[in-house]
Design a protein around this motif. Sequence first.
Motif, PDB file in Angstrom:
ATOM      1  N   LYS A  60      40.321  43.775  27.611  1.00 51.86           N
ATOM      2  CA  LYS A  60      39.038  44.041  26.945  1.00 51.86           C
ATOM      3  C   LYS A  60      38.330  42.729  26.583  1.00 51.86           C
ATOM      4  O   LYS A  60      37.109  42.618  26.696  1.00 51.86           O
ATOM      5  N   GLU A  61      39.139  41.737  26.165  1.00 56.60           N
ATOM      6  CA  GLU A  61      38.568  40.436  25.788  1.00 56.60           C
ATOM      7  C   GLU A  61      38.246  39.571  27.006  1.00 56.60           C
ATOM      8  O   GLU A  61      37.774  38.442  26.863  1.00 56.60           O
ATOM      9  N   GLY A  62      38.581  40.063  28.203  1.00 58.58           N
ATOM     10  CA  GLY A  62      38.280  39.335  29.428  1.00 58.58           C
ATOM     11  C   GLY A  62      39.276  38.226  29.751  1.00 58.58           C
ATOM     12  O   GLY A  62      39.021  37.391  30.614  1.00 58.58           O
ATOM     13  N   LYS A  63      40.424  38.209  29.083  1.00 56.25           N
ATOM     14  CA  LYS A  63      41.440  37.180  29.343  1.00 56.25           C
ATOM     15  C   LYS A  63      42.219  37.461  30.622  1.00 56.25           C
ATOM     16  O   LYS A  63      42.735  36.543  31.252  1.00 56.25           O
ATOM     17  N   ILE A  64      42.328  38.755  30.967  1.00 56.98           N
ATOM     18  CA  ILE A  64      43.014  39.142  32.208  1.00 56.98           C
ATOM     19  C   ILE A  64      42.175  40.197  32.922  1.00 56.98           C
ATOM     20  O   ILE A  64      41.357  40.878  32.302  1.00 56.98           O
ATOM     21  N   SER A  65      42.405  40.332  34.243  1.00 56.76           N
ATOM     22  CA  SER A  65      41.639  41.312  35.033  1.00 56.76           C
ATOM     23  C   SER A  65      42.255  42.707  34.883  1.00 56.76           C
ATOM     24  O   SER A  65      43.362  42.862  34.374  1.00 56.76           O
ATOM     25  N   GLU A  66      41.527  43.704  35.388  1.00 61.91           N
ATOM     26  CA  GLU A  66      42.022  45.089  35.333  1.00 61.91           C
ATOM     27  C   GLU A  66      43.308  45.229  36.144  1.00 61.91           C
ATOM     28  O   GLU A  66      44.242  45.915  35.722  1.00 61.91           O
ATOM     29  N   ASP A  67      43.358  44.555  37.312  1.00 61.20           N
ATOM     30  CA  ASP A  67      44.560  44.610  38.158  1.00 61.20           C
ATOM     31  C   ASP A  67      45.764  44.012  37.434  1.00 61.20           C
ATOM     32  O   ASP A  67      46.867  44.559  37.482  1.00 61.20           O
TER      33      ASP A  67
END
Length: 188
Positions: free
Chosen positions: A147-154
């Motif tokens: 959610k914070e954009g630190k990791i991708s959905e994959d």
Amino acid sequence: MNELLKPLLKDVEKRMKQAVNVVREELSHVRTGRASPALVEHLEVEYYGTTVQLKQIASITTPDARTILIQPWDRNALPLIEKAIWKSDLGFNPTVDATVIRVNLPPLTEERRKEIAKMAKKIVEDGKVAVRNLRREANEEVKKMEKEGKISEDESKWAQAEIQKLTDEHVNELDGLWEKKEKEIMSV
């Protein structure tokens, strides 16, 4: 794999292992048909004004399958140890011989075996709940990172799959501990 996920996965695995070890330790104190030092070594004894575990003030052996032999290093501790055994909820009748205490284990009735098995099952179930709670916490952390954009959905999906693998592994280990303990308890 994202560098943020490595420590998270390592931590959750370590904590799941700890949960399994706690269950293993608690199960070692559950009585089976056989004598074991683990049945009494954790008993609290009032010794010179402080409370200590029995294993800290005596050697505990099992000369045969039905007897626990407790030999205190200080003979003055004999009555204190005897009192601790009487006060425990183990239902043992200790006998004091000069320098040792003998605890003869009465054979377990079928009904008592079932009660003990139920107690052991609850210990294992509590362990599974702990492992699943750790899974939930780790998954929440992964979703927060996504959610914070630190990791991708994959990466998030991959991490959650890894966490599930760890959960399954540790729950299976707990099931194995339960099966082994149930056999010990129910065998006459």
